[in-house]
Design an enzyme around this catalytic site. Structure first.
Site, PDB file in Angstrom:
ATOM      1  N   TYR A  26       0.806  -1.222   0.000  1.00 38.52           N
ATOM      2  CA  TYR A  26       0.000   0.000   0.000  1.00 38.52           C
ATOM      3  C   TYR A  26       0.843   1.278   0.000  1.00 38.52           C
ATOM      4  CZ  TYR A  26      -3.680  -3.224   1.489  1.00 38.52           C
ATOM      5  OH  TYR A  26      -4.571  -4.259   1.558  1.00 38.52           O
ATOM      6  N   ASP A  71      -7.379  10.973   1.773  1.00 42.98           N
ATOM      7  CA  ASP A  71      -7.559  11.036   0.321  1.00 42.98           C
ATOM      8  C   ASP A  71      -9.028  11.290   0.003  1.00 42.98           C
ATOM      9  OD1 ASP A  71      -8.620   7.933  -0.666  1.00 42.98           O
ATOM     10  OD2 ASP A  71      -7.794   8.159   1.343  1.00 42.98           O
ATOM     11  N   TYR A  78      -5.137  -0.347   9.887  1.00 41.95           N
ATOM     12  CA  TYR A  78      -5.697  -0.301   8.533  1.00 41.95           C
ATOM     13  C   TYR A  78      -6.771   0.777   8.487  1.00 41.95           C
ATOM     14  CZ  TYR A  78      -2.988  -4.347   7.157  1.00 41.95           C
ATOM     15  OH  TYR A  78      -1.953  -5.187   6.891  1.00 41.95           O
ATOM     16  N   ASN A 135      -9.859   1.222   7.472  1.00 43.24           N
ATOM     17  CA  ASN A 135     -11.260   1.112   7.874  1.00 43.24           C
ATOM     18  C   ASN A 135     -11.467   1.046   9.381  1.00 43.24           C
ATOM     19  OD1 ASN A 135     -11.646   1.113   5.151  1.00 43.24           O
ATOM     20  ND2 ASN A 135     -12.379  -0.983   5.023  1.00 43.24           N
ATOM     21  N   HIS A 151      -4.551   5.917  -1.728  1.00 39.53           N
ATOM     22  CA  HIS A 151      -5.223   5.841  -0.424  1.00 39.53           C
ATOM     23  C   HIS A 151      -4.278   6.246   0.712  1.00 39.53           C
ATOM     24  CE1 HIS A 151      -9.071   4.831   1.126  1.00 39.53           C
ATOM     25  NE2 HIS A 151      -8.834   3.616   1.576  1.00 39.53           N
ATOM     26  N   ASN A 175     -14.439   5.039   4.346  1.00 30.67           N
ATOM     27  CA  ASN A 175     -14.581   4.162   5.508  1.00 30.67           C
ATOM     28  C   ASN A 175     -13.684   4.551   6.680  1.00 30.67           C
ATOM     29  OD1 ASN A 175     -16.605   2.575   4.353  1.00 30.67           O
ATOM     30  ND2 ASN A 175     -15.104   1.323   3.291  1.00 30.67           N
TER      31      ASN A 175
END
Length: 186
Positions: free
Chosen positions: A15, A91, A64, A66, A20, A112
């Site tokens: 990632y 973002d 993470y 979410n 993101h 989220n």
């Protein structure tokens, strides 16, 4: 005065340079400019910076995206920082790439990470710095887009965008959100 600066993103090399993770990338650049080293702490990577008599507690949740609210809520309470002194860098596909907008509050708009922060901190009334990543994706492919890497052109433009975001963070901490929005919002 102390502030909680939250860069949102996902941990892990897969990632690292994705759209993101623009929140992570921006606070990494801030830490580098301030010579601040990251350390692993409860639910986050954490560092501090000083700016004009203010202490900036900078975090990157390791929960993470979410589940970001878990880390944010913990550190707001642990550091005794009121919501109005917290700034979340996130973002935003609804804003063109390169544009940045600060808001005092607002909806999660389908994000989220923001939704989880709302759920765990008790509402939408917290400042956020929305960093545009654009919406250049076909219908139904938003997840692939936000978890995709920046194009080379976008990547080349990122330092200037992140430096503007850093200027906005410092302004937020020194002159307040209203003045910062007036001066910087695109």
């Amino acid at each position: 005065m102390k502030y909680l600066i939250v860069g949102l993103g996902n941990i892990g090399p897969e990632y690292e340079l994705t759209r993101h993770n623009i929140g992570f990338l921006t606070v990494d650049r801030l830490a580098d400019k301030e010579g601040a080293a990251w350390k692993s702490d409860r639910l986050v990577f954490k560092t501090e910076a000083k700016h004009k008599g203010r202490t900036l507690h900078i975090i990157k949740p390791t929960t993470y995206m979410n589940l970001s609210g878990k880390a944010v809520n913990y550190w707001m309470k642990e550091l005794n920082i009121p919501k109005e002194n917290m700034l979340v860098l996130v973002d935003d596909v609804a804003i063109p790439f390169g544009k940045i907008r600060m808001r005092a509050k607002g909806s999660a708009a389908g994000h989220n990470g923001l939704k989880n922060i709302e759920d765990l901190t008790g509402g939408q009334d917290y400042p956020r710095l929305r960093m545009g990543i654009g919406d250049n994706f076909p219908k139904g492919r938003q997840v692939d887009y936000v978890l995709g890497r920046f194009s080379q052109q976008e990547f080349d433009e990122l330092p200037v965008i992140m430096d503007k975001a850093i200027d906005m963070i410092f302004s937020f901490c020194t002159t307040g959100i209203a003045q910062t929005m007036t001066q910087f919002n695109d």
